[in-house]
Design an enzyme around this catalytic site. Structure first.
Site, PDB file in Angstrom:
ATOM      1  CG  HIS A 281      24.183  93.608 108.767  1.00 50.00           C
ATOM      2  ND1 HIS A 281      23.134  93.875 109.618  1.00 50.00           N
ATOM      3  CD2 HIS A 281      23.873  94.206 107.594  1.00 50.00           C
ATOM      4  CE1 HIS A 281      22.229  94.597 108.980  1.00 50.00           C
ATOM      5  NE2 HIS A 281      22.652  94.821 107.748  1.00 50.00           N
ATOM      6  CD  GLU A 282      26.039  94.545 104.014  1.00 51.28           C
ATOM      7  OE1 GLU A 282      25.588  94.202 102.909  1.00 51.28           O
ATOM      8  OE2 GLU A 282      25.534  95.460 104.694  1.00 51.28           O
ATOM      9  CG  HIS A 285      21.577  92.044 104.103  1.00 50.43           C
ATOM     10  ND1 HIS A 285      20.247  92.125 104.440  1.00 50.43           N
ATOM     11  CD2 HIS A 285      22.169  93.131 104.653  1.00 50.43           C
ATOM     12  CE1 HIS A 285      20.044  93.223 105.165  1.00 50.43           C
ATOM     13  NE2 HIS A 285      21.200  93.850 105.315  1.00 50.43           N
ATOM     14  CG  HIS A 363      18.007  96.500 107.682  1.00 54.80           C
ATOM     15  ND1 HIS A 363      18.089  97.345 106.607  1.00 54.80           N
ATOM     16  CD2 HIS A 363      19.205  95.850 107.750  1.00 54.80           C
ATOM     17  CE1 HIS A 363      19.276  97.227 106.039  1.00 54.80           C
ATOM     18  NE2 HIS A 363      19.974  96.308 106.708  1.00 54.80           N
TER      19      HIS A 363
HETATM   20 ZN   LIG Z   1      21.691  95.559 106.194  1.00 54.92          ZN
END
Ligand SMILES: [Zn+2]
Ligand SMILES: *[C@@H]1O[C@H](CO)[C@@H](O)[C@H](O)[C@H]1NC(C)=O
Ligand SMILES: *[C@@H]1O[C@H](CO)[C@@H](O)[C@H](O)[C@H]1NC(C)=O
Ligand SMILES: *[C@@H]1O[C@H](CO)[C@@H](O)[C@H](O)[C@H]1NC(C)=O
Ligand SMILES: *[C@@H]1O[C@H](CO)[C@@H](O)[C@H](O)[C@H]1NC(C)=O
Ligand SMILES: *[C@@H]1O[C@H](CO)[C@@H](O)[C@H](O)[C@H]1NC(C)=O
Length: 655
Positions: A281-282, A285, A363
C-alpha cells in the site's frame, strides 16, 4: 490498579472487529519538499535511441520496419507526422519493462536483530516483487542519480536573463552538507554533483561536489529504515509510512523513504501478511498514488491523447452529491465496467475523511471501493485485493504501463450500478450493506461478521469480521459448545459463512434469529455449489434462494455470485511464512534481495566470528519463535490487542 479494567475490557475488545493501522501517508507526504528534476522539459535522452547495452534492446527496428514506418508517416500532416514519430518511438524503442525498485538501508538506521531484519526484508522484497510484476516503466537508461537542491547548495543564483550563466549558481552556500529525505541522509554516491559559476558570463566553473557513482539498474530508489519513530509511538497500530522525495523530469517519483515501525516488527504476534500488505500500500503511494501528484498524471496512452491539449491539469471534480472523484480515462472505464453503470465518465470516488481543505485524501472512498488495496483502512490481507481500478489509476499516471489483466477480482459493489455505496442508498439492506448491529456474514463469506460502521463509512454499515473466531475456514474456531452445536456449524478449510436460522429439531428452543453460520461448501459449477451441515448430506444450495435441512427447523440462505464465482477468494493456504531465508540468512546478509552494497558500515562492523555466534543464537531464537508462533497466530488480529494488554499489565491476563 492498572490491571483492573482488563478482565472487563478484553471481551469487549474481542467482540470488536479487527482494526488495523490507519495510513498517515498524506500527513507525511505534506511534510516533505519534493525535489523535481531541474529540467522541466522531457529529457531528450529519454526519447531517443539509447546508447549502452544492446541486450536490453529487444525492440530495435529492422530496416524494413523503419522503411514501412516512414512510408506510413508520409500519409499524415506534419504535426501528425511528428506525433506519430514520437509515439512510435516511445512505443517501440522505450517499451515499458517491469519497474526496478531498489532499496537502500540508511547508515543511521538502528541495528536490527536477526529476526527483525529477516521480517523486514521478507516483507519489503515480497512487496517489491509483487509491485514490479504489475507495473512497467520506461526504464532509466543510465545510472539513477538524484538531484541536489540548488536552493540549498547555492547562496545566490545568476538572475540576469541575458547573462550566459542565467539561472546557474553563482556562489556556494558555506553550510551545505547534503540532501535528505524524510530524515534519511542521501549518500553523496546517489547524488549528482554541483558546480558554481563565479562569473555571470564566463564558462569557468568550480566543482563543489562531483557526481556520485549513481545506482545501476534502478528506476526507483527506496530508502527503507526500521525505526521506533515519534509517529510510530504516537499510534501503536501503525506498521509503516512513506513519502516520495524526488521526481524525474516527467514528474515520476524516483526516490522515496519507507519507515517501518520497529515495535510491530519485533512483536511476538507479527504477521508477515499484514506487513506485506501495508508495504505494498505504501509503495503504491510512493510510486504515484498521491493527492499531490494526481494533477500531474497524464494520460499518455497513445490513442486518447492525439489531439487533446488538456493532458495535464484538473482531474478531480465534485459530483452532484458532493463526493470528490478522480476522473481519468482508464479509471472511468474500469469503474463503469465494475459497477455495470451506463455512465461513461463515472470517476472513482476519493476518501473524504482525513482530508485537507481540498476535501480528499490519497485513498479510495471506503463505501464504494471497500476491499481495495488503496482504501485508507485495510482489513486483514485475505480480504484485500489489488483491484483493477487501482491498477487503472497507475496506467493513467502516464508514467507506467500496467497489465490490467493481472488485477485481483474486487467483489465489493460488482454490477451494483452507478449509485452503489452512496450515503443515500447504503441504508437499504443489501448483500453488501447491513442495518442494525446484528451478526451476519462478511461479503466474501470467509468470515462471520457483525454489522458495524467506521469513521470512513459515514454511517453506512457493513458486516465486518469479528476480532477472533470468525473465520469459517479455521478448524480451531470450533468450540464444541454454544449455538454452533445446535445450528449444525462445521469449521473446515472449505467452510464458508451463510445466513441461517436453522436449529436442530431436538433442541428445546423453537426458533432462533438469523445469523452468520459456518457450513462446508463444494463447487459444482460457476456460481453453483452444495453445502453440508452437521449430520446432513451434501445439499444443492441454489444461489439467491433458501433451503431447508433435514433434521433442522429454519432455513439456510444461499448467496448469489459470492461462492464458486471467483478463484482468488480463498483462505490463506499457508498461515504464515515468517522466515523464507531462514538458514542462509546471516552469511548472505549483504546479498539479500535488496542489493545493499558491501560498504554498508554496519555490515563491515560485524566480524566473521561474531557472525557465527549470531547465526547460532539467531537460528535457535528463530526456531523457538517458530514453535511458539503457531499458537499465537491463531488469534488473527488480536495479537495487537493481546500485546496491548500485556504492555500495560503483564500479569492481568494470567490471573
Ligand atoms: Zn494510504
Ligand atoms: C544584464 O547583463 C547585461 C550583460 O551581461 C548587462 O548589460 C545588463 O545591464 C544586466 N542587467 C541587469 C539588470 O543587471
Ligand atoms: C448490466 O446492466 C444491464 C442493464 O442495466 C443488465 O441487462 C445486465 O444484466 C447487467 N449485467 C450484469 C452482469 O449484471
Ligand atoms: C498480462 O498478464 C496476463 C496474465 O498474467 C498474461 O497472460 C499476459 O501475457 C500479460 N500481457 C502482457 C502484455 O504482458
Ligand atoms: C435512507 O437515507 C435517506 C437519506 O439519507 C432517506 O431519505 C431514506 O428514507 C433512508 N431509507 C431507509 C430505508 O432508511
Ligand atoms: C477468542 O479469544 C479468547 C481469548 O484470547 C479465547 O479464550 C477464545 O477461546 C477465543 N475464541 C475462539 C472462538 O477462538
Amino acid at each position: 490498579m492498572k490491571s483492573f479494567p482488563y478482565p472487563i475490557l478484553l471481551p469487549l475488545l474481542l467482540l470488536m472487529s479487527c482494526v488495523w493501522g490507519k495510513c498517515i501517508f498524506d500527513e507525511v507526504q505534506s511534510s516533505v519538499r519534493v525535489l523535481s528534476s531541474p529540467d522541466n522539459q522531457p529529457n531528450p535522452s529519454d526519447w531517443s535511441f539509447r546508447d549502452g547495452d544492446a541486450t536490453e534492446q529487444e525492440d530495435w527496428l529492422t530496416n524494413a520496419q523503419i522503411q514501412k514506418h516512414q512510408n506510413d508517416i508520409l500519409q499524415y500532416s506534419p504535426t501528425q507526422r511528428f506525433k506519430r514519430a514520437v509515439q512510435d518511438r516511445i512505443k517501440v524503442i522505450d517499451k515499458p519493462q517491469p519497474i526496478r525498485i531498489k532499496t537502500w538501508t540508511p547508515r543511521e538506521s538502528p541495528v536490527l536483530s536477526l529476526w527483525e531484519t529477516e521480517r523486514l526484508e521478507a516483507a519489503v522484497s515480497h512487496a517489491i516483487s509483487t509491485v514490479s510484476k504489475l507495473i512497467a516503466v520506461r526504464r532509466v537508461s543510465r545510472k539513477l542519480l538524484l538531484n541536489r537542491d540548488i536552493n540549498k547548495y547555492c547562496r545566490f543564483i545568476w538572475r540576469n536573463s541575458t547573462s550566459a550563466n542565467f539561472n546557474r549558481c553563482g556562489r556556494a552556500s558555506a553550510n551545505y552538507r547534503t540532501e535528505s529525505c524524510l530524515g534519511v541522509i542521501i549518500p553523496d554516491d546517489h547524488l549528482s554533483g554541483c558546480v558554481v559559476y563565479p562569473h555571470p558570463d564566463q564558462p569557468d566553473l568550480k566543482v563543489i561536489k562531483p557526481d556520485g557513482a549513481g545506482l545501476p539498474d534502478t528506476d526507483v530508489l527506496l530508502y527503507v529504515k526500521a525505526q521506533n519513530s515519534d509517529k510510530c509511538r504516537a499510534d501503536s497500530s501503525l506498521l509503516a509510512y512513506s513519502a516520495h522525495c524526488q521526481s524525474d523530469s516527467e514528474g515520476r517519483p524516483v526516490a522515496g523513504v519507507m519507515v517501518i515501525c520497529r515495535e510491530p516488527l519485533s512483536m511476538e504476534g507479527f504477521s508477515h501478511e499484514h506487513m506485506l500488505q501495508t508495504v505494498i500500500h505504501e509503495l503504491l503511494h510512493v510510486l504515484g498514488f498521491s493527492k499531490e501528484l494526481f494533477s500531474k498524471w497524464t494520460d499518455r496512452s497513445l490513442s486518447s491523447q492525439m489531439d487533446k491539449d488538456s493532458s495535464h491539469g484538473q482531474v478531480i471534480y465534485t459530483d452532484e452529491s458532493g463526493q470528490m472523484r478522480l476522473y481519468t480515462p482508464n479509471i472511468n472505464k474500469a469503474l463503469q465496467t465494475h459497477l455495470n453503470s451506463t455512465h461513461t465518465e463515472l470517476g472513482a470516488p476519493l476518501e473524504n475523511q482525513d482530508a485537507d481543505t481540498r476535501g480528499f485524501s490519497s485513498h479510495w472512498e471506503a463505501r464504494v471501493l471497500q476491499g481495495s488495496i488503496m482504501t485508507a483502512m485495510l482489513a486483514e490481507p485475505t480480504l484485500v485485493q489489488i483491484d483493477v481500478i487501482t491498477l487503472s489509476a497507475f496506467q493513467d499516471t502516464g508514467w507506467y504501463s500496467v497489465n490490467l489483466s493481472q488485477a485481483q477480482n474486487l467483489l465489493w459493489g460488482e454490477n451494483e450500478g452507478t449509485l452503489f455505496g452512496s450515503v443515500s442508498t447504503c441504508n437499504r439492506s443489501s448483500s453488501f450493506f447491513c442495518t442494525g448491529s446484528g451478526f451476519g456474514c462478511h461479503y466474501l463469506h470467509l468470515h462471520k461478521g457483525v454489522c458495524q460502521s467506521d469513521e470512513y463509512l459515514e454511517g453506512c454499515r457493513i458486516y465486518k469480521p469479528l476480532a477472533n473466531g470468525s473465520e469459517c475456514w479455521k478448524e480451531e474456531n470450533e468450540t464444541g459448545s454454544g449455538p454452533e452445536v445446535w445450528s449444525g456449524e462445521i469449521f473446515h478449510s472449505d467452510s464458508r459463512c451463510f445466513l441461517s436460522n436453522i436449529i436442530r429439531k431436538d433442541h428445546f428452543s423453537l426458533n432462533t434469529s438469523v445469523s452468520g453460520r459456518c457450513y462446508r461448501h463444494r463447487c459444482t459449477g460457476s456460481n453453483r455449489y452444495q453445502i453440508q451441515v452437521v449430520g446432513s448430506d451434501w445439499l444443492d444450495c441454489p444461489p439467491g434462494r433458501s433451503i431447508k435441512v433435514f433434521g433442522y427447523r429454519g432455513a439456510v440462505f444461499c448467496p448469489d455470485k459470492r461462492l464458486c464465482h471467483y478463484h482468488g477468494i480463498v483462505p490463506p493456504t499457508s498461515l504464515y511464512k515468517p522466515f523464507p531465508l531462514l538458514l542462509t540468512a546471516v552469511p548472505s546478509r549483504d546479498q539479500s534481495l535488496t542489493q545493499r552494497p558491501i560498504t554498508d558500515l554496519r555490515f563491515e562492523a560485524l566480524s566473521f566470528s561474531e557472525m557465527g555466534v549470531k547465526t547460532v543464537v539467531g537460528v535457535s531464537a528463530v526456531l523457538f519463535f517458530l514453535g511458539s508462533f503457531m499458537t499465537i497466530y491463531r488469534k488473527c488480529c488480536p495479537s495487537r490487542l493481546r500485546v496491548h494488554a500485556l504492555e500495560h499489565s503483564p500479569y492481568a491476563l494470567q490471573v
